[in-house]
Scaffold this motif. Structure first.
Motif, PDB file in Angstrom:
ATOM      1  N   LYS A  42       0.977  -0.798  -0.260  1.00 57.40           N
ATOM      2  CA  LYS A  42      -0.011  -0.223   0.250  1.00 57.40           C
ATOM      3  C   LYS A  42       0.893   1.388  -0.049  1.00 57.40           C
ATOM      4  CE  LYS A  42      -4.308   1.985   1.882  1.00 57.40           C
ATOM      5  NZ  LYS A  42      -4.471   2.621   1.589  1.00 57.40           N
ATOM      6  N   ALA A  43       0.984   1.671  -0.312  1.00 59.64           N
ATOM      7  CA  ALA A  43       1.519   3.301  -0.890  1.00 59.64           C
ATOM      8  C   ALA A  43       0.551   4.730  -1.145  1.00 59.64           C
ATOM      9  CB  ALA A  43       2.224   3.145  -2.215  1.00 59.64           C
ATOM     10  N   THR A  44       0.602   5.334  -0.843  1.00 63.62           N
ATOM     11  CA  THR A  44      -0.305   6.762  -0.431  1.00 63.62           C
ATOM     12  C   THR A  44       0.696   7.744  -1.015  1.00 63.62           C
ATOM     13  OG1 THR A  44      -1.710   6.034   1.066  1.00 63.62           O
ATOM     14  CG2 THR A  44      -2.252   8.032   0.939  1.00 63.62           C
ATOM     15  N   VAL A  45       0.548   8.892  -1.733  1.00 61.18           N
ATOM     16  CA  VAL A  45       1.213  10.694  -1.918  1.00 61.18           C
ATOM     17  C   VAL A  45       0.037  11.001  -1.738  1.00 61.18           C
ATOM     18  CG1 VAL A  45       2.349  11.912  -2.760  1.00 61.18           C
ATOM     19  CG2 VAL A  45       3.134   9.296  -2.999  1.00 61.18           C
ATOM     20  N   ASP A  46       0.072  12.628  -0.474  1.00 61.98           N
ATOM     21  CA  ASP A  46      -0.609  13.286  -0.822  1.00 61.98           C
ATOM     22  C   ASP A  46      -0.273  15.355  -0.632  1.00 61.98           C
ATOM     23  OD1 ASP A  46      -2.849  15.467  -0.463  1.00 61.98           O
ATOM     24  OD2 ASP A  46      -3.999  14.009   1.193  1.00 61.98           O
ATOM     25  N   GLN A  47      -0.204  15.113  -1.893  1.00 63.01           N
ATOM     26  CA  GLN A  47       0.805  17.134  -1.775  1.00 63.01           C
ATOM     27  C   GLN A  47      -0.675  17.448  -2.968  1.00 63.01           C
ATOM     28  OE1 GLN A  47       5.577  15.649  -2.903  1.00 63.01           O
ATOM     29  NE2 GLN A  47       3.948  14.720  -4.960  1.00 63.01           N
ATOM     30  N   GLY A  48      -0.431  19.172  -1.492  1.00 62.36           N
ATOM     31  CA  GLY A  48      -1.516  19.487  -2.350  1.00 62.36           C
ATOM     32  C   GLY A  48      -2.154  20.511  -1.337  1.00 62.36           C
ATOM     33  N   THR A  49      -2.693  21.888  -1.559  1.00 65.27           N
ATOM     34  CA  THR A  49      -3.516  22.216  -0.592  1.00 65.27           C
ATOM     35  C   THR A  49      -4.242  22.261   0.254  1.00 65.27           C
ATOM     36  OG1 THR A  49      -4.215  23.795  -2.840  1.00 65.27           O
ATOM     37  CG2 THR A  49      -2.118  24.552  -2.616  1.00 65.27           C
ATOM     38  N   THR A  50      -5.299  21.037  -0.623  1.00 69.04           N
ATOM     39  CA  THR A  50      -6.524  20.952   0.824  1.00 69.04           C
ATOM     40  C   THR A  50      -6.303  19.076   1.215  1.00 69.04           C
ATOM     41  OG1 THR A  50      -7.123  20.018  -1.320  1.00 69.04           O
ATOM     42  CG2 THR A  50      -7.906  22.164  -0.692  1.00 69.04           C
ATOM     43  N   SER A  61       2.684  12.561   3.367  1.00 69.73           N
ATOM     44  CA  SER A  61       2.079  13.506   2.990  1.00 69.73           C
ATOM     45  C   SER A  61       3.005  15.170   2.794  1.00 69.73           C
ATOM     46  CB  SER A  61       1.496  13.895   4.102  1.00 69.73           C
ATOM     47  OG  SER A  61       0.074  15.204   4.184  1.00 69.73           O
ATOM     48  N   GLN A  62       2.892  15.946   2.426  1.00 72.23           N
ATOM     49  CA  GLN A  62       3.552  17.270   1.412  1.00 72.23           C
ATOM     50  C   GLN A  62       3.008  18.296   1.604  1.00 72.23           C
ATOM     51  OE1 GLN A  62       7.991  15.559   0.490  1.00 72.23           O
ATOM     52  NE2 GLN A  62       6.636  15.746  -0.975  1.00 72.23           N
ATOM     53  N   GLY A  63       3.086  19.694   2.386  1.00 73.91           N
ATOM     54  CA  GLY A  63       2.376  21.046   1.834  1.00 73.91           C
ATOM     55  C   GLY A  63       3.588  22.253   2.144  1.00 73.91           C
ATOM     56  N   GLY A  64       3.387  22.262   0.805  1.00 71.50           N
ATOM     57  CA  GLY A  64       4.463  23.572   1.085  1.00 71.50           C
ATOM     58  C   GLY A  64       5.075  23.427  -0.654  1.00 71.50           C
ATOM     59  N   THR A  65       6.423  23.964  -0.278  1.00 69.39           N
ATOM     60  CA  THR A  65       7.260  24.386  -1.598  1.00 69.39           C
ATOM     61  C   THR A  65       8.010  23.753  -2.000  1.00 69.39           C
ATOM     62  OG1 THR A  65       6.140  25.995  -2.224  1.00 69.39           O
ATOM     63  CG2 THR A  65       7.993  26.149  -3.193  1.00 69.39           C
ATOM     64  N   GLY A  66       8.280  23.107  -2.637  1.00 69.61           N
ATOM     65  CA  GLY A  66       9.785  22.188  -2.937  1.00 69.61           C
ATOM     66  C   GLY A  66      10.451  20.992  -2.260  1.00 69.61           C
ATOM     67  N   ASN A  67       9.507  20.535  -1.405  1.00 70.14           N
ATOM     68  CA  ASN A  67       9.785  19.118  -0.474  1.00 70.14           C
ATOM     69  C   ASN A  67       9.518  18.251  -1.301  1.00 70.14           C
ATOM     70  OD1 ASN A  67       9.229  20.788   1.672  1.00 70.14           O
ATOM     71  ND2 ASN A  67       7.259  21.383   0.980  1.00 70.14           N
ATOM     72  N   LYS A  68      10.944  17.098  -1.045  1.00 71.72           N
ATOM     73  CA  LYS A  68      10.379  16.414  -1.940  1.00 71.72           C
ATOM     74  C   LYS A  68      11.047  14.533  -0.132  1.00 71.72           C
ATOM     75  CE  LYS A  68      13.644  17.799  -5.262  1.00 71.72           C
ATOM     76  NZ  LYS A  68      15.193  18.615  -5.732  1.00 71.72           N
ATOM     77  N   SER A  69      10.426  13.520  -1.371  1.00 74.50           N
ATOM     78  CA  SER A  69      10.630  12.491   0.055  1.00 74.50           C
ATOM     79  C   SER A  69      10.502  11.254  -0.640  1.00 74.50           C
ATOM     80  CB  SER A  69       8.608  12.609  -0.353  1.00 74.50           C
ATOM     81  OG  SER A  69       8.774  11.785   0.829  1.00 74.50           O
ATOM     82  N   TRP A  70      11.368  10.620  -1.162  1.00 77.81           N
ATOM     83  CA  TRP A  70      11.821   9.527  -1.305  1.00 77.81           C
ATOM     84  C   TRP A  70      11.440   8.064  -0.390  1.00 77.81           C
ATOM     85  CZ3 TRP A  70      15.554  13.503  -1.505  1.00 77.81           C
ATOM     86  CH2 TRP A  70      14.627  14.047  -3.080  1.00 77.81           C
ATOM     87  N   GLN A  71      11.137   6.813  -0.872  1.00 81.18           N
ATOM     88  CA  GLN A  71      10.695   6.035   0.098  1.00 81.18           C
ATOM     89  C   GLN A  71      10.782   4.976  -0.356  1.00 81.18           C
ATOM     90  OE1 GLN A  71       7.525   6.337   3.587  1.00 81.18           O
ATOM     91  NE2 GLN A  71       6.724   7.706   1.707  1.00 81.18           N
ATOM     92  N   THR A  72      11.395   3.746  -0.336  1.00 80.63           N
ATOM     93  CA  THR A  72      12.103   2.714  -1.178  1.00 80.63           C
ATOM     94  C   THR A  72      11.557   1.825   0.083  1.00 80.63           C
ATOM     95  OG1 THR A  72      13.172   3.881  -2.818  1.00 80.63           O
ATOM     96  CG2 THR A  72      13.747   1.277  -2.355  1.00 80.63           C
ATOM     97  N   GLN A  73      11.052   0.695   0.191  1.00 78.75           N
ATOM     98  CA  GLN A  73      11.449  -0.553   0.936  1.00 78.75           C
ATOM     99  C   GLN A  73      11.275  -2.208   0.766  1.00 78.75           C
ATOM    100  OE1 GLN A  73       8.504   0.836   4.724  1.00 78.75           O
ATOM    101  NE2 GLN A  73       7.631   0.529   2.857  1.00 78.75           N
ATOM    102  N   THR A  74      11.643  -2.809   0.285  1.00 81.84           N
ATOM    103  CA  THR A  74      11.890  -4.329   0.008  1.00 81.84           C
ATOM    104  C   THR A  74      12.371  -5.050   1.292  1.00 81.84           C
ATOM    105  OG1 THR A  74      13.882  -3.457  -1.524  1.00 81.84           O
ATOM    106  CG2 THR A  74      13.559  -5.537  -0.930  1.00 81.84           C
ATOM    107  N   SER A  75      10.458  -6.251   0.718  1.00 77.03           N
ATOM    108  CA  SER A  75      10.460  -7.377   2.312  1.00 77.03           C
ATOM    109  C   SER A  75      10.437  -8.650   1.197  1.00 77.03           C
ATOM    110  CB  SER A  75       9.233  -7.414   2.801  1.00 77.03           C
ATOM    111  OG  SER A  75       8.412  -7.632   1.764  1.00 77.03           O
ATOM    112  N   PRO A  76      10.881  -9.638   1.111  1.00 77.77           N
ATOM    113  CA  PRO A  76      11.135 -10.908   1.405  1.00 77.77           C
ATOM    114  C   PRO A  76       9.387 -11.353   0.141  1.00 77.77           C
ATOM    115  CG  PRO A  76      11.330 -11.299   3.342  1.00 77.77           C
ATOM    116  CD  PRO A  76      11.475  -9.726   3.512  1.00 77.77           C
ATOM    117  N   ALA A  77       9.149 -12.591  -0.151  1.00 77.47           N
ATOM    118  CA  ALA A  77       8.278 -12.782  -0.150  1.00 77.47           C
ATOM    119  C   ALA A  77       7.394 -13.653   0.574  1.00 77.47           C
ATOM    120  CB  ALA A  77       8.177 -13.417  -2.081  1.00 77.47           C
ATOM    121  N   GLY A  78       6.342 -13.426   0.768  1.00 74.42           N
ATOM    122  CA  GLY A  78       6.232 -14.191   1.692  1.00 74.42           C
ATOM    123  C   GLY A  78       4.807 -13.657   3.268  1.00 74.42           C
ATOM    124  N   THR A  79       5.723 -12.125   3.193  1.00 79.19           N
ATOM    125  CA  THR A  79       5.703 -11.782   4.471  1.00 79.19           C
ATOM    126  C   THR A  79       4.547 -11.636   4.770  1.00 79.19           C
ATOM    127  OG1 THR A  79       7.632 -10.772   4.112  1.00 79.19           O
ATOM    128  CG2 THR A  79       6.518 -10.017   4.941  1.00 79.19           C
TER     129      THR A  79
END
Length: 292
Positions: A145-153, A201-219
């Motif tokens: 599950k992945a969610t990105v929320d970027q905006g003014t509302t 969740s990012q509000g403002g200007t010029g913010n950066k988010s990087w998320q990398t996740q690796t799990s074994p099959a069957g987790t």
């Protein structure tokens, strides 16, 4: 049963035809796929591809909805682009974009993955509608599950009773969330394996988010990796890389030019946990943790 609604703007918003250049391309294979595209405004583009054969049922059916532009007569959208590619069964992807230069790509392979992108800039003064948001999410495996929320509302606060202390959450009351103007934020989330969860969740200007996740099959759900970024202000950056199982990371940054760099690896056992909090300007967090 398959349901496809294409380029609603072409039917409902004829008055904007002179400036609208909507494009939609939907391809679905298998059973029970549901693709809905609604576009209005200018220069929107959408592509949805959903494939789920490989033995079929179990129980088929990907769902994807893309909306680009809301009330174009009042809030014209410009240059939005959304692509969704789902391969497998029972994947869900949702993209909603309004007002200025947004891009979103979601690719999911496997079964029962869920990805949501909000890049909504539909309220506030003209200065709040400066656009330039980017977000793409790639998930390979099952039940990620992945969610990105970027905006003014609609940007979410971290919830009370969670990992952040009451005093840290009190700091949120000192700033307006989301910030305005809003724009130029970037979020990239890549997850491989099973049961990874990422939220930005990012509000403002010029913010950066990087998320990398690796799990074994069957987790399992109980052993999943979790990464959450909350950033409000200008020029904040958060980077998280997690491998294995039971890695949990939460970052809350309020202010300007704060950075967070977290790396966690755990093969078994209780796992790693990290909570990062920055309030002010030019703070830096660097954490590396290795479990068993």
């Amino acid at each position: 049963m398959k349901k496809v609604i294409l380029s609603i703007s072409a039917m409902l918003f004829v008055g904007f035809a002179a400036v609208a250049q909507n494009t939609s391309n939907v391809g679905q294979t298998g059973n029970g796929n549901n693709g809905i595209v609604g576009q209005n405004g200018t220069l929107n583009s959408s592509k949805i591809t959903q494939v789920n054969p490989a033995g079929n049922p179990a129980s088929d059916g990907n769902t994807s909805e893309v909306y680009q532009g809301i009330q174009p007569g009042l809030y014209p959208a410009a240059g939005n682009k959304a692509e969704v590619d789902q391969n497998g069964k029972k994947n869900v992807a949702f993209v909603s974009q309004s007002n200025k230069n947004n891009q979103a790509y979601q690719t999911q392979k496997g079964n029962e993955n869920d990805a949501t992108i909000w890049q909504d800039q539909i309220a506030g003064p003209a200065s709040a509608l400066n656009g330039g948001d980017k977000a793409w999410q790639t998930q390979t495996g099952n039940k990620n599950k992945a969610t990105v929320d970027q905006g003014t509302t609609g940007n979410e606060y971290p919830t009370p009773g969670g990992v952040f202390t009451n005093s840290q959450l009190t700091a949120l009351s000192t700033v307006a969330i989301p910030f305005a103007p809003n724009g130029g934020n970037e979020a990239t989330q890549t997850q491989t394996g099973d049961y990874n969860l990422a939220y930005a969740s990012q509000g403002g200007t010029g913010n950066k988010s990087w998320q990398t996740q690796t799990s074994p099959a069957g987790t399992t759900d109980a052993a999943k990796n979790i990464s959450r970024h909350f950033q409000y202000g200008d020029g904040n950056e958060s980077k998280t890389v997690q491998s294995g199982i039971r890695n949990i990371e939460n970052t809350l940054q309020i202010g300007n030019l704060n950075t967070s760099d977290v790396k966690q690896t755990n093969a078994s056992g209780a796992g790693n946990q990290q909570v990062g909090f920055s309030f002010g300007n030019s703070n830096h967090i660097t954490v590396t943790q290795t479990g068993l």
